[in-house]
Design an enzyme around this catalytic site. Structure first.
Site, PDB file in Angstrom:
ATOM      1  N   HIS A   7       0.815  -1.218   0.000  1.00  0.00           N
ATOM      2  CA  HIS A   7       0.000   0.000   0.000  1.00  0.00           C
ATOM      3  C   HIS A   7       0.849   1.269   0.000  1.00  0.00           C
ATOM      4  CE1 HIS A   7       0.389  -0.353   4.524  1.00  0.00           C
ATOM      5  NE2 HIS A   7       0.519   0.954   4.393  1.00  0.00           N
ATOM      6  N   ASP A  38       0.296  -7.683   1.346  1.00  0.00           N
ATOM      7  CA  ASP A  38       0.705  -6.281   1.539  1.00  0.00           C
ATOM      8  C   ASP A  38       2.226  -6.131   1.577  1.00  0.00           C
ATOM      9  OD1 ASP A  38       0.410  -3.587   1.769  1.00  0.00           O
ATOM     10  OD2 ASP A  38      -0.459  -3.589   3.785  1.00  0.00           O
ATOM     11  N   SER A 117       4.296   2.212   8.243  1.00  0.00           N
ATOM     12  CA  SER A 117       4.121   1.141   7.268  1.00  0.00           C
ATOM     13  C   SER A 117       5.410   0.866   6.505  1.00  0.00           C
ATOM     14  CB  SER A 117       3.015   1.502   6.283  1.00  0.00           C
ATOM     15  OG  SER A 117       1.774   1.562   6.920  1.00  0.00           O
TER      16      SER A 117
END
Length: 429
Positions: A7, A38, A117
């Site tokens: 992402h 992911d 992230s």
């Protein structure tokens, strides 16, 4: 290579990376992306970037509860590197928010915020035990963050090495019911010591459809016993959903199933795993043209239904906001064959031919000239090959839209010019 979250590079046009302590940003290339897990792999061609860089060692095991964890990243609140610490709170199969895939995940109590992230999470020995990727909102719970464990990351990397590209994490393609009720187990002929899951539905295009039947009781997968609640033994005193056992396979590999069918124990074999055809894709990445498929017919905009479209039209709560007929199809219908998809009239552009049709938006197209619609390509071919005077579009709930065939080409060109649209169809059509 550089490992990050999928992402983080979603919809990227260009990716740049910068080493800590350096003022230079280097152009990076995306090597492979695993949307379900992911994860994404990047590389930098500039040799200067790699000069003197230290390699992160991935831990070969899943951490135990209460093991210390150190998260490194660039979360909101500043521009320099940030370090937060905590412990491993939970290890279980969980939903990965990117595509709603069910994979093994690690819950930690270290703060994970936007910007964390793709950052590593280290254990006490300095090894990387996983990669930060999501957290719960503060209004739901406090200090709950999630890390992708190295076993998932290594499966992603080995998949790329094995197949030359990312192929995904296998799923069995069946819907199951727990067998925790004693009367239910008795009705299906299970012995007191037998445990398993009841197969209630099978996706027609999945690999298991060739060997499994609705009503089978799945006793084991690759000789690993499955409990009545659908879990398998993970470690001492720890159990996880049996789907994790399936996810550790690779597409193309065989699998052994033990089932109870009509009171008889059968040993079945899936010769090679392959992904089931999604009726409504969770994402549109990985296609030749990573853009929505569409066709415009005299101001009528048709597109294939997918989850990104539903999110853009109705928001993250699309399952509550979208028309109930569409939600029902998404949740409960499965593709019967390769190439099958749902086609929706997503909007009606202003034109003389579409007067009175303005309210027909976000409705499922079922037929073109009374021929059932199988996919968007068929819609395009049906209109171009139509020899009758009228083109009749049949929608859900018996709604009908009719255009004169002789007017369509001219009206389509006028609608494109009026609304500054470059093409009547997407490149894949």
């Amino acid at each position: 290579v550089i490992l990050t979250n999928a992402h983080c590079i979603e919809w990227h046009a260009q990716v740049k990376v910068q080493r800590r302590g350096s003022d230079t940003k280097h152009l990076a290339k995306v090597v492979s992306v695993g949307w379900e897990c992911d994860c994404a792999v990047l590389t930098v061609e500039d040799a200067e970037f790699w000069d003197g860089i230290r390699v992160v060692q991935l831990s070969k095991k899943v951490p135990h509860l209460e093991e210390p964890v150190l998260c490194v990243g660039f979360p909101v609140g500043g521009d320099t590197i940030s370090v937060t610490s905590g412990v491993v709170s939970r290890v279980e199969v969980m939903t990965y928010a990117q595509t709603c895939a069910e994979l093994l995940g690690i819950q930690i109590d270290a703060a994970i915020n936007s910007g964390n992230s793709g950052g590593p999470a280290f254990n006490g020995a300095g090894e990387c035990l996983g990669m930060a990727f999501q957290s719960l909102n503060a209004d739901q719970a406090e200090n709950i963050g999630y890390v992708i464990p190295t076993v998932v990351i290594m499966h992603f990397l080995n998949d790329v090495l094995k197949h030359g590209k990312y192929t995904g994490f296998p799923t069995l393609g069946v819907e199951t019911q727990t067998m925790e009720n004693a009367i239910l187990r008795e009705a299906f002929g299970m012995q007191p010591k037998q445990k398993g899951l009841l197969v209630s539905r099978i996706a027609p295009t999945c690999a298991a459809a060739k060997v499994l039947k609705a009503g089978d009781v799945l006793l084991s997968f690759d000789k690993e016993p499955i409990a009545n609640d659908g879990t398998i033994c993970f470690r001492k005193h720890e159990r996880v959903a049996f789907s994790w056992l399936v996810a550790q396979k690779f597409y193309g590999e065989p699998a052994e199933l033990t089932v109870l069918r009509g009171g008889e124990v059968l040993e079945l074999k899936i010769e090679d795993f392959h992904p089931a055809v999604p009726l409504v894709p969770v994402h549109i990445f990985g296609r030749v043209h990573e853009s929505p498929s569409y066709t415009i017919v005299a101001g009528l905009v048709f597109t294939s239904l997918n989850i990104p479209l539903l999110r853009s039209e109705f928001g993250e709560e699309w399952d509550c906001e979208a028309p109930v007929e569409i939600v029902h199809r998404v949740m409960h219908h499965r593709a019967e064959a390769k190439g099958e998809e749902l086609v929706v009239l997503t909007q009606v552009l202003a034109h003389d031919l579409t007067v009175g049709y303005e309210d027909l938006e976000n409705v499922l197209l079922q037929t073109v000239n009374d021929v059932p619609v199988r996919n968007l390509r068929q819609v395009v071919d049906s209109i171009s090959g139509c020899s009758s005077d009228y083109v009749r579009f049949g929608f859900l709930n018996n709604l009908v839209l009719v255009l004169r065939r002789a007017d369509i080409d001219k009206a389509t060109a006028e609608a494109l010019e009026q609304h500054n649209i470059p093409a009547a169809t997407s490149p894949d059509l």
